[in-house]
Each structure stands twice: as C-alpha cells, then as structure tokens.
Design an enzyme around this catalytic site. Structure first.
Site, PDB file in Angstrom:
ATOM      1  N   GLU A 262       0.811  -1.221   0.000  1.00 42.67           N
ATOM      2  CA  GLU A 262       0.000   0.000   0.000  1.00 42.67           C
ATOM      3  C   GLU A 262       0.843   1.269   0.000  1.00 42.67           C
ATOM      4  OE1 GLU A 262      -3.382  -1.920   2.936  1.00 42.67           O
ATOM      5  OE2 GLU A 262      -2.467  -0.019   3.425  1.00 42.67           O
TER       6      GLU A 262
ATOM      7  N   CYS B 134       2.961   8.480   1.593  1.00 50.74           N
ATOM      8  CA  CYS B 134       3.331   7.461   2.577  1.00 50.74           C
ATOM      9  C   CYS B 134       3.586   6.154   1.813  1.00 50.74           C
ATOM     10  CB  CYS B 134       2.163   7.313   3.546  1.00 50.74           C
ATOM     11  SG  CYS B 134       2.328   5.954   4.685  1.00 50.74           S
TER      12      CYS B 134
ATOM     13  N   CYS C 252       5.564  -7.614   7.564  1.00 48.50           N
ATOM     14  CA  CYS C 252       6.505  -7.087   8.551  1.00 48.50           C
ATOM     15  C   CYS C 252       6.811  -8.168   9.579  1.00 48.50           C
ATOM     16  CB  CYS C 252       5.896  -5.860   9.235  1.00 48.50           C
ATOM     17  SG  CYS C 252       7.021  -5.049  10.383  1.00 48.50           S
TER      18      CYS C 252
ATOM     19  N   CYS D  97       3.644  -6.143  15.707  1.00 52.91           N
ATOM     20  CA  CYS D  97       2.953  -5.344  16.715  1.00 52.91           C
ATOM     21  C   CYS D  97       1.488  -5.795  16.848  1.00 52.91           C
ATOM     22  CB  CYS D  97       3.002  -3.864  16.339  1.00 52.91           C
ATOM     23  SG  CYS D  97       4.694  -3.259  16.209  1.00 52.91           S
TER      24      CYS D  97
ATOM     25  N   CYS E  76      -1.350  -3.914  14.814  1.00 54.64           N
ATOM     26  CA  CYS E  76      -1.106  -3.572  13.405  1.00 54.64           C
ATOM     27  C   CYS E  76      -1.555  -4.683  12.464  1.00 54.64           C
ATOM     28  CB  CYS E  76       0.380  -3.285  13.214  1.00 54.64           C
ATOM     29  SG  CYS E  76       0.832  -3.009  11.499  1.00 54.64           S
TER      30      CYS E  76
ATOM     31  N   GLY F 106       5.546  -2.422   6.559  1.00 51.79           N
ATOM     32  CA  GLY F 106       6.908  -2.874   6.772  1.00 51.79           C
ATOM     33  C   GLY F 106       7.716  -2.016   7.722  1.00 51.79           C
ATOM     34  N   GLU F 107       8.849  -2.559   8.137  1.00 50.27           N
ATOM     35  CA  GLU F 107       9.767  -1.855   9.033  1.00 50.27           C
ATOM     36  C   GLU F 107      10.975  -1.404   8.190  1.00 50.27           C
ATOM     37  OE1 GLU F 107      10.238  -0.586  12.178  1.00 50.27           O
ATOM     38  OE2 GLU F 107      12.125  -0.110  11.244  1.00 50.27           O
TER      39      GLU F 107
ATOM     40  N   SER G  81      10.140   6.104   9.597  1.00 48.05           N
ATOM     41  CA  SER G  81       9.469   5.759  10.848  1.00 48.05           C
ATOM     42  C   SER G  81       9.860   4.339  11.243  1.00 48.05           C
ATOM     43  CB  SER G  81       7.953   5.844  10.635  1.00 48.05           C
ATOM     44  OG  SER G  81       7.259   5.370  11.754  1.00 48.05           O
TER      45      SER G  81
ATOM     46  N   SER H 179       8.255   5.056  16.577  1.00 47.82           N
ATOM     47  CA  SER H 179       6.943   4.573  17.025  1.00 47.82           C
ATOM     48  C   SER H 179       7.090   4.087  18.453  1.00 47.82           C
ATOM     49  CB  SER H 179       6.472   3.430  16.120  1.00 47.82           C
ATOM     50  OG  SER H 179       6.134   3.925  14.857  1.00 47.82           O
TER      51      SER H 179
ATOM     52  N   ASN I 299      -6.639   3.130  15.079  1.00 43.76           N
ATOM     53  CA  ASN I 299      -7.652   2.935  14.051  1.00 43.76           C
ATOM     54  C   ASN I 299      -8.163   1.495  14.152  1.00 43.76           C
ATOM     55  OD1 ASN I 299      -9.215   3.302  11.806  1.00 43.76           O
ATOM     56  ND2 ASN I 299      -7.531   3.685  10.400  1.00 43.76           N
TER      57      ASN I 299
ATOM     58  N   CYS J 179      -2.204   1.226   8.459  1.00 52.57           N
ATOM     59  CA  CYS J 179      -1.434   0.425   7.518  1.00 52.57           C
ATOM     60  C   CYS J 179      -1.921  -1.011   7.445  1.00 52.57           C
ATOM     61  CB  CYS J 179       0.064   0.515   7.800  1.00 52.57           C
ATOM     62  SG  CYS J 179       0.648  -0.239   9.286  1.00 52.57           S
TER      63      CYS J 179
HETATM   64  N1  SAH Z   1       7.127  -0.125  10.824  1.00 51.88           N
HETATM   65  C1  SAH Z   1       7.280   1.267  10.980  1.00 51.88           C
HETATM   66  C2  SAH Z   1       6.643   2.081   9.879  1.00 51.88           C
HETATM   67  C3  SAH Z   1       5.318   1.576   9.382  1.00 51.88           C
HETATM   68  S1  SAH Z   1       3.998   1.547  10.542  1.00 51.88           S
HETATM   69  C4  SAH Z   1       6.794   1.717  12.344  1.00 51.88           C
HETATM   70  O1  SAH Z   1       6.175   0.920  13.049  1.00 51.88           O
HETATM   71  O2  SAH Z   1       7.069   2.848  12.688  1.00 51.88           O
HETATM   72  C5  SAH Z   1       3.553   3.254  10.504  1.00 51.88           C
HETATM   73  C6  SAH Z   1       2.707   3.730  11.667  1.00 51.88           C
HETATM   74  O3  SAH Z   1       1.378   3.172  11.603  1.00 51.88           O
HETATM   75  C7  SAH Z   1       3.287   3.318  13.027  1.00 51.88           C
HETATM   76  O4  SAH Z   1       3.471   4.425  13.865  1.00 51.88           O
HETATM   77  C8  SAH Z   1       2.235   2.381  13.524  1.00 51.88           C
HETATM   78  O5  SAH Z   1       2.205   2.358  14.902  1.00 51.88           O
HETATM   79  C9  SAH Z   1       0.956   2.896  12.906  1.00 51.88           C
HETATM   80  N2  SAH Z   1      -0.154   1.958  12.984  1.00 51.88           N
HETATM   81  C10 SAH Z   1      -0.136   0.613  12.879  1.00 51.88           C
HETATM   82  N3  SAH Z   1      -1.358   0.087  13.093  1.00 51.88           N
HETATM   83  C11 SAH Z   1      -2.184   1.127  13.335  1.00 51.88           C
HETATM   84  C12 SAH Z   1      -3.579   1.239  13.627  1.00 51.88           C
HETATM   85  N4  SAH Z   1      -4.369   0.180  13.694  1.00 51.88           N
HETATM   86  N5  SAH Z   1      -4.096   2.490  13.832  1.00 51.88           N
HETATM   87  C13 SAH Z   1      -3.304   3.586  13.726  1.00 51.88           C
HETATM   88  N6  SAH Z   1      -1.984   3.542  13.451  1.00 51.88           N
HETATM   89  C14 SAH Z   1      -1.428   2.330  13.261  1.00 51.88           C
HETATM   90 FE1  SF4 Z   2       4.792  -2.785  13.895  1.00 50.03          FE
HETATM   91 FE2  SF4 Z   2       5.263  -0.968  11.960  1.00 50.03          FE
HETATM   92 FE3  SF4 Z   2       5.612  -3.600  11.502  1.00 50.03          FE
HETATM   93 FE4  SF4 Z   2       3.144  -2.672  11.827  1.00 50.03          FE
HETATM   94  S1  SF4 Z   2       4.544  -2.135  10.180  1.00 50.03           S
HETATM   95  S2  SF4 Z   2       4.034  -4.536  12.725  1.00 50.03           S
HETATM   96  S3  SF4 Z   2       3.474  -1.034  13.326  1.00 50.03           S
HETATM   97  S4  SF4 Z   2       6.757  -2.329  12.943  1.00 50.03           S
END
Ligand code: SAH
Ligand code: SF4
Length: 352
Positions: free
Chosen positions: A87, A113, A120, A124, A127, A170-171, A202, A225, A301, A344
């Site tokens: 995405e 973005c 990933c 988390c 996510c 992704g990270e 990020s 994050s 979200n 995401c």
């Molecule tokens: N992996 C990296 C970058 C991609 S995620 C990171 O974690 O920073 C980008 C952002 O989307 C992160 O800050 C993450 O916490 C947020 N995110 C993930 N799931 C989400 C959700 N359900 N609602 C709002 N933000 C979310």
């Molecule tokens: Fe966590 Fe970012 Fe990976 Fe989602 S994309 S699992 S928020 S590190």
C-alpha cells in the site's frame, strides 16, 4: 525476472549503459516525464532503446485498487510482479490557496506514505500488516516506483514539492540497504530531487539500525513509534521491545544527527484504556527531557476483529494539553483518509 531500472542510482547505471552521458537523458525520461516505455525516450538511439528494453523492466508494480477519501487522500494498493500487494497513500496536506487578486499563494502540499516491505517481521499487536506475517523486502526500485506511479497518476509535475514518509507497510530499518538506496534515488537533483530533509523514516525502534542510519549522516528525519512509556506494556504491544528496550532507543536517538531546525518525531498510538492515561503523559515528558522531540498522537484505528479500541477525542486532547502546557511540542494526527481505511495494512486485508 528482469531487474527494474528504478533499482539503480545514476552512478550504477553509468557503469551499465554506454556511453554514460545517456544516463542523464534516461534519468530525465524516468523521473521528470514518467514514461511508461523505453520507446518513448525519443532522444535515444534505437539500438540503445532495444537494449534497455531487453535488460530492464519499467513496470515493477501496477495499480490494483484505488480508494478516494472524502478529505482528498488517495490510497493505492499496488501489485508487485510476483503477485504480492503493498500500500501507499497520497495525502493532501493543504489545499491550493490564492491571493485576493487571484494569483496563486501556494500549491497543494503533498505527502506520500510508502511501504518498505511486503508484510513485517516486527509483529505489533495493534497492526494489521503484522497479521499477514513477513513475506519479503522491497527492492529500492519497488520503493521508488510507488511514488513515481502516484505522481504519474495524479499529474504531479516534477517540480512540485512532495514529502515522503516511510510509514506504509513494513519496518524500513529491517530493509535498511534498499531503503537508503531509495532515499538517495529520490534525492538525486537530476531526478525527483526530494532532499532527505523532506523524507522521514518511521521505525518501531531497531536501536542498532538507528545508530547505523545515523552514522550515514544522510540528513533524513527520524520518527520513532514509541506507543508506550514503560517496557512491560511496550513489550506486550510491540514484541521487538524485548530485543530493543526503551532505554536503548533513547540512547540511539541521542546519537542521531538531527538538522538544527528539526526534531525527532515520537509517534504515540493512543489506545483506549491501554496507554491513554495522564500518568503515561507524565512519564513521556520525563523520557523526552533533553531530547529535541515532537510528539505526534495517533488515534488507534480500529479494524474488524481488532483487540483494541479508539480513544475518545477528550482523552486525546487532555493528553496533548498535559504535554504542551509543560513545553513539549505535541500534535494530534488528524486521521487523514480514515474513511478509506488508512491505517497500515487495511486496504490490503480487504483485498486478500
Ligand atoms: N514499521 C514502521 C513504519 C510503518 S507503521 C513503524 O512501526 O514505525 C507506521 C505507523 O502506523 C506506526 O506508527 C504504527 O504504529 C501505525 N499503525 C499501525 N497500526 C495502526 C492502527 N491500527 N491504527 C493507527 N496507526 C497504526
Ligand atoms: Fe509494527 Fe510498523 Fe511492523 Fe506494523 S509495520 S508490525 S506497526 S513495525
């Protein structure tokens, strides 16, 4: 499979394409004219066009789905050549503004973005991207092409200002080499000319990679994050915290070279009854003391089957006020494109 031409820097292409002065012309067709075929590169000799067509792909990804949000954001689901999907989102930060005499005050401001991996590894709990597990890293060209396609689709001219955030799927620091290469390709003054100071990586906090990125001294912006202020909770939300705890992240941030006029962004995903308490704001303030930081509060979200809930507006504002009243810069991310499932992984999930 042929590599995509977007995978390479000008320097690399110069060692592959002869005579090397052609590379600048090719670069112009790719990043200023957004051509879809080598055949359109009118100032190149026929043989060279044939050779390029033989050696490189110009279509590392195609648009699978587009969703428009009421606030003007547009979310893209791209299909890669191996069938996987990723995405990217075009966010319109500010609309065009005009002076009273009708002349343009400023153009629309764009932020894009983009994704760095298919899936990933970090896993988390909140996510959606994490749910599908990890599939593979994106190549530099697959990262670059996301923005290129968005610019082409929306007629965003080469000279228009675009910011990039690596906040899609992704990270990014788990795919450091390809992300850094993409940063450099984006920054090339002969190409898209998006300086690293307009790009933000990020990360979930891979401390050793933050140090490594810092040592490269690219001038890029960093967003962490954080989402929790004590290790116990952070570990539950983000299993990566076992390997890299909060102290190690703060240490790495302290070493990171930050532009004098910039701050490190700390993203704090606010989840109802989990981390939205004022006592967390208090700890956060302490944690950030001595660091040039800005806090960005994000509404969690919710999605179907998600274990958490979105916080109330009131608790967001209280959290924010606690910090700002004590001198800590803090903003609330107004969920652009919430109605197009902008968190995401959500568009992809609907399409699997
Ligand atoms: N992996 C990296 C970058 C991609 S995620 C990171 O974690 O920073 C980008 C952002 O989307 C992160 O800050 C993450 O916490 C947020 N995110 C993930 N799931 C989400 C959700 N359900 N609602 C709002 N933000 C979310
Ligand atoms: Fe966590 Fe970012 Fe990976 Fe989602 S994309 S699992 S928020 S590190």
């Amino acid at each position: 499979m042929k590599p995509t031409i977007y995978d390479y820097t000008q320097d690399e292409l110069s060692s592959m394409i002869k005579p090397a002065f052609r590379v600048k012309q090719i670069w112009n067709w790719l990043y200023h004219r957004y051509v879809k075929s080598f055949d359109e590169m009118k100032n190149l000799p026929k043989e060279l066009k044939a050779q390029l067509d033989n050696d490189f792909s110009l279509q590392p990804l195609e648009i699978a789905t587009v969703q428009h949000s009421s606030d003007g954001s547009i979310k893209y689901l791209f299909r890669l050549r191996d069938g996987h999907t990723i995405e990217a989102v075009l966010l319109l930060m500010k609309d065009e503004e005009y002076h009273e005499d009708g002349t343009l005050k400023h153009h629309k401001r764009y932020t894009v973005c983009i994704s760095s991996q298919v899936g990933c590894k970090v896993g988390c709990a909140f996510c959606l991207t994490a749910k599908g597990g990890f599939v593979r890293n994106l190549t530099a060209g697959e990262i670059v092409a996301q923005l290129l396609l968005i610019k082409r689709e929306n007629d965003i001219g080469a000279n228009r200002r675009v910011n990039i955030v690596y906040m899609g799927m992704g990270e990014p620091l788990d795919n450091l080499d390809n992300v850094v290469k993409a940063v450099k390709i984006f920054a090339d003054p002969d190409g898209m000319a998006i300086s690293p100071s307009r790009q933000t990586i990020s990360t979930s906090g891979l401390s050793s990679k933050i140090e490594k990125l810092g040592q490269m001294d690219l001038g890029i912006n960093l967003a962490i994050s954080l989402h929790a202020v004590d290790d116990e909770l952070r570990q539950q939300l983000m299993p990566i915290n076992k390997a890299y705890n909060i102290t190690s992240i703060m240490e790495a941030v302290k070493h990171f070279p930050i532009n004098q006029r910039k701050r490190v962004m700390f993203e704090y995903l606010v989840i109802k009854d989990v981390n939205d308490d004022i006592s967390a704001a208090k700890k956060l303030l302490k944690l950030l003391s001595g660091i040039k930081a800005k806090v960005n509060l994000i509404y969690f979200n919710a999605y179907e089957g998600s274990p958490f809930q979105t916080p109330s507006r009131k608790s967001m504002i209280e959290f924010q006020e606690y910090l700002t009243k004590r001198g800590q810069l803090c903003t609330i991310r107004e969920s652009k494109g919430l109605d197009i499932s902008a968190a995401c992984g959500q568009l992809r999930e609907q399409n699997i």
